[in-house]
Design a protein around this motif. Sequence first.
Motif, PDB file in Angstrom:
ATOM      1  N   ALA A   8      11.956 -17.611  -0.541  1.00 12.62           N
ATOM      2  CA  ALA A   8      13.665 -17.986  -0.540  1.00 12.62           C
ATOM      3  C   ALA A   8      14.220 -19.649  -1.082  1.00 12.62           C
ATOM      4  O   ALA A   8      15.310 -19.744  -0.947  1.00 12.62           O
ATOM      5  CB  ALA A   8      13.563 -17.518   0.304  1.00 12.62           C
ATOM      6  N   TRP A   9      13.418 -20.371  -0.483  1.00 10.73           N
ATOM      7  CA  TRP A   9      13.205 -21.829  -0.552  1.00 10.73           C
ATOM      8  C   TRP A   9      14.231 -22.327  -2.017  1.00 10.73           C
ATOM      9  O   TRP A   9      14.804 -23.319  -1.825  1.00 10.73           O
ATOM     10  CB  TRP A   9      11.911 -22.582  -0.343  1.00 10.73           C
ATOM     11  CG  TRP A   9      12.445 -24.180   0.097  1.00 10.73           C
ATOM     12  CD1 TRP A   9      12.163 -25.269  -1.529  1.00 10.73           C
ATOM     13  CD2 TRP A   9      12.844 -24.758   0.822  1.00 10.73           C
ATOM     14  NE1 TRP A   9      12.630 -26.154  -0.676  1.00 10.73           N
ATOM     15  CE2 TRP A   9      13.395 -25.803   0.146  1.00 10.73           C
ATOM     16  CE3 TRP A   9      13.447 -24.402   1.649  1.00 10.73           C
ATOM     17  CZ2 TRP A   9      13.634 -27.003   1.401  1.00 10.73           C
ATOM     18  CZ3 TRP A   9      13.939 -25.433   3.023  1.00 10.73           C
ATOM     19  CH2 TRP A   9      14.397 -26.843   2.371  1.00 10.73           C
ATOM     20  N   PRO A  10      13.706 -22.168  -2.972  1.00 14.22           N
ATOM     21  CA  PRO A  10      14.193 -22.828  -4.147  1.00 14.22           C
ATOM     22  C   PRO A  10      15.881 -22.029  -4.642  1.00 14.22           C
ATOM     23  O   PRO A  10      16.955 -22.626  -5.539  1.00 14.22           O
ATOM     24  CB  PRO A  10      14.428 -21.890  -5.523  1.00 14.22           C
ATOM     25  CG  PRO A  10      12.476 -21.472  -4.803  1.00 14.22           C
ATOM     26  CD  PRO A  10      12.604 -21.178  -3.473  1.00 14.22           C
ATOM     27  N   LEU A  11      16.673 -20.948  -3.549  1.00 13.14           N
ATOM     28  CA  LEU A  11      17.837 -20.667  -3.167  1.00 13.14           C
ATOM     29  C   LEU A  11      19.008 -21.511  -2.849  1.00 13.14           C
ATOM     30  O   LEU A  11      18.554 -22.271  -1.713  1.00 13.14           O
ATOM     31  CB  LEU A  11      18.156 -19.397  -2.688  1.00 13.14           C
ATOM     32  CG  LEU A  11      16.991 -18.283  -3.335  1.00 13.14           C
ATOM     33  CD1 LEU A  11      17.171 -17.041  -1.829  1.00 13.14           C
ATOM     34  CD2 LEU A  11      17.384 -17.242  -4.593  1.00 13.14           C
ATOM     35  N   GLU A  12      20.107 -22.065  -3.639  1.00 11.46           N
ATOM     36  CA  GLU A  12      21.014 -22.424  -3.359  1.00 11.46           C
ATOM     37  C   GLU A  12      20.905 -21.917  -1.727  1.00 11.46           C
ATOM     38  O   GLU A  12      21.829 -21.044  -2.169  1.00 11.46           O
ATOM     39  CB  GLU A  12      21.960 -22.867  -4.451  1.00 11.46           C
ATOM     40  CG  GLU A  12      21.628 -23.849  -5.576  1.00 11.46           C
ATOM     41  CD  GLU A  12      21.317 -25.772  -5.046  1.00 11.46           C
ATOM     42  OE1 GLU A  12      21.965 -25.919  -3.432  1.00 11.46           O
ATOM     43  OE2 GLU A  12      20.247 -25.953  -5.719  1.00 11.46           O
TER      44      GLU A  12
END
Length: 168
Positions: free
Chosen positions: A75-79
């Motif tokens: 989930a880290w890359p999600l804005e």
Amino acid sequence: MILRLTLPALLLESGLLWLLALRPLQDRAVSAIAILLGTSAVYLISAWLILKETQSTRRRAGWVLGWAILFRLTAWPLEPAFTDDVYRYRWESRLQEAGGNPYEAAPSDPGWARLRDVTYPRISGRDFRAVYGPLTEMVYHWTYRAIARFTEDPFRQCFWLKLPAAFL
């Protein structure tokens, strides 16, 4: 037990990967919310099943921790699509860097207009002072301080202000 933990974890991971494919989430809010509701249901049922069991707690905890780390990495890359909190954290941190007190000043205060930049329109509750507790203010201020050394881009700074939440 491993299968009962793996199947729901794979469903959760699939949901997160699906969210990554939907980016930007703001443009597909209904689909994103449906996926989040589905993964939340899987999570709640899984948590209930895990808490219901009484054997091999250490092994189960390690398994759950491993999956939790994977979920956060996925989930880290999600804005931060459905919250403006990171913009508020950044403004309050910048206020503290400038010698101000977020419990005494609001983003709309004319005396602090020099802190307004391209992220200002994204700050919610611009007429309100800080509502977060002192520990939250401190954690985000120190996180901002570290991030500001690596990037001057205000939107990248806001993105990295997700970091403290990743550990919760």
